[in-house]
Design an enzyme around this catalytic site. Structure first.
Site, short mmCIF file in Angstrom:
data_model
loop_
_atom_site.label_atom_id
_atom_site.label_comp_id
_atom_site.label_asym_id
_atom_site.label_seq_id
_atom_site.Cartn_x
_atom_site.Cartn_y
_atom_site.Cartn_z
N ASN A 46 3.56 3.93 -2.00
CA ASN A 46 3.18 4.65 -0.78
C ASN A 46 4.37 4.87 0.15
O ASN A 46 4.21 5.31 1.30
CB ASN A 46 2.10 3.88 -0.02
CG ASN A 46 0.77 3.87 -0.76
OD1 ASN A 46 0.44 4.82 -1.46
ND2 ASN A 46 0.02 2.81 -0.60
N HIS A 127 -11.88 4.28 3.83
CA HIS A 127 -11.27 3.08 3.29
C HIS A 127 -12.17 1.86 3.49
O HIS A 127 -12.96 1.79 4.43
CB HIS A 127 -9.92 2.86 3.97
CG HIS A 127 -9.08 1.81 3.34
ND1 HIS A 127 -9.09 0.50 3.74
CD2 HIS A 127 -8.18 1.87 2.31
CE1 HIS A 127 -8.24 -0.20 3.01
NE2 HIS A 127 -7.68 0.61 2.13
N GLU A 169 -10.69 9.03 7.75
CA GLU A 169 -9.27 8.96 7.44
C GLU A 169 -8.65 10.32 7.71
O GLU A 169 -9.33 11.35 7.67
CB GLU A 169 -9.04 8.57 5.98
CG GLU A 169 -9.54 7.18 5.63
CD GLU A 169 -9.19 6.79 4.20
OE1 GLU A 169 -8.01 6.84 3.83
OE2 GLU A 169 -10.12 6.42 3.45
N HIS A 201 -2.01 7.36 5.77
CA HIS A 201 -1.28 8.15 4.78
C HIS A 201 -0.80 9.50 5.32
O HIS A 201 -0.24 10.30 4.57
CB HIS A 201 -2.15 8.36 3.53
CG HIS A 201 -2.51 7.08 2.85
ND1 HIS A 201 -1.70 6.50 1.91
CD2 HIS A 201 -3.57 6.26 3.00
CE1 HIS A 201 -2.25 5.37 1.49
NE2 HIS A 201 -3.39 5.21 2.14
#
Length: 378
Positions: A46, A127, A169, A201
């Site tokens: 990541n 998540h 998210e 992210h």
């Protein structure tokens, strides 16, 4: 016999090809890692901008350990400096630092949504940390179909709750697609609800200067609660909540995870500040990442690989069942490529997948080689 269920649960996980194991990495570069003496090209990281390998603990007066919780003697100058920079950069009044994104998400939700007359509306693909926080809250929790604004609107219209919170998210960690944050913000406004975005992210990768999913295409949408993490594109560790002063003060009184946890290492906070400052200026790395994503998707299309609809660094390739996904992942490792095999319960049953993650550190040659190997393997 007491605790027999432990052995039974582990045996069942192994039988269903769902057993998880840690991997010991002995060394790494921005695009490779070494496991058991063998070097692999790493397509499971990541570290989207390849900054983690260049980030080191900065020399300063900051100590290694905070020695206490933030409300005792654990709040240091380096914490305040990082919080202040994040507030100024992202346009918020207040910020709180957490030792992990999971702790931030779950504790903020269960703390904020503590009033009985409350309801949480969560995207079905959120998540685990968000789901756990919602389950631990006193509020009712409603799930809406992934990125389905009509379904969310219908749920909001039926709600009798006084305090409504929409949670999503920014970039979905397993599918790689983006939340329609504009539409989420509009629905929140029209239904007197608040919006919470977990941008783990997206921060560092998307938007002007990498400010994230809420700052794309010249827009600046500031949800009432914004969670950013430092363990992805920043290349550090920990997380932050950006919010109003009132919400920060509420968390300081009632967020048990924050109150009773030893605070982030002051040295890590200092190094994270330097890393975030570098990340905001890392436009060349973001351009290289965009190039790598476009190259991979172009080559995958030519090879007739059925990728999901993602334009981010997360490129899932659904295989289906867990056994086959593990087999394909192992064959890739044999060829020198490390790609994550994601299986239930992380993703729904029959959607086990390869989670291919691209970084700015990957070369064109490494991406070409991966697609060639995927084509041969599949």
């Amino acid at each position: 016999m007491a605790f027999d269920y432990i052995a039974c649960a582990l045996a069942l996980r192994k039988k269903e090809a769902l057993l998880r194991e840690r991997v010991l990495i002995t060394s790494s570069t921005p695009s490779t890692m070494t496991v058991a003496g063998r070097e692999y090209i790493n397509f499971a990281s990541n570290d989207y901008l390849g900054l983690a390998a260049t980030s080191t603990l900065a020399h300063s007066s900051a100590t290694l350990g905070s020695k206490s919780s933030a409300l005792v003697t654990g709040y240091h100058a380096s914490h305040a400096e990082l919080e202040r920079f994040l507030c100024q950069t992202l346009g918020y009044d207040a910020c709180l630092l957490f030792t992990s994104g999971f702790s931030a998400n779950s504790s903020v939700l269960k703390t904020l949504m503590s009033a009985p007359d409350s309801e949480i509306f969560q995207d079905k693909l959120n998540h685990a940390s968000l789901i756990d926080g919602g389950l631990a809250a006193k509020a009712a929790m409603t799930r809406f179909h992934h990125n389905d604004m009509n379904h969310l609107r219908a749920k909001l219209e039926k709600s009798k709750a006084n305090n409504k919170l929409i949670v999503s998210e920014g970039v979905f960690s397993m599918d790689g697609d983006l939340a329609p944050i504009d539409a989420l913000a509009e629905l929140a406004k029209s239904h007197d609800a608040w919006l919470m975005i977990d941008d783990a992210h997206g921060f560092g990768v998307l938007g002007e200067n990498g400010l994230g999913s809420c700052f794309v295409d010249g827009n600046a949408i500031r949800p009432e609660l914004l969670i950013i993490t430092f363990g992805k594109a920043v290349g550090s560790s920990g997380a932050a909540l950006l919010c109003s002063t009132a919400v920060k003060d509420f968390m300081l009184q009632f967020n048990r995870d924050y109150i009773y946890s030893t605070s982030m290492s002051p040295m890590v906070a200092h190094s994270t500040l330097i890393a975030v400052q570098s990340l905001v200026a890392a436009n060349a790395a973001r351009e290289k990442l965009a190039h790598n994503i476009a190259l991979f998707r172009h080559l995958a299309s030519e090879a007739k690989l059925a990728l999901m609809n993602s334009d981010t660094a997360i490129q899932p390739l659904i295989i289906g069942d867990a056994d086959t996904t593990l087999l394909v992942s192992q064959q890739l490792k044999t060829a020198g490529f490390w790609v994550g095999a994601i299986r239930p319960p992380t993703v729904p049953v029959n959607t086990a997948r390869l989670r291919i993650t691209l970084t700015a550190a990957h070369s064109d040659e490494q991406i070409v080689a991966l697609v060639d190997q995927l084509k041969r393997t599949l």
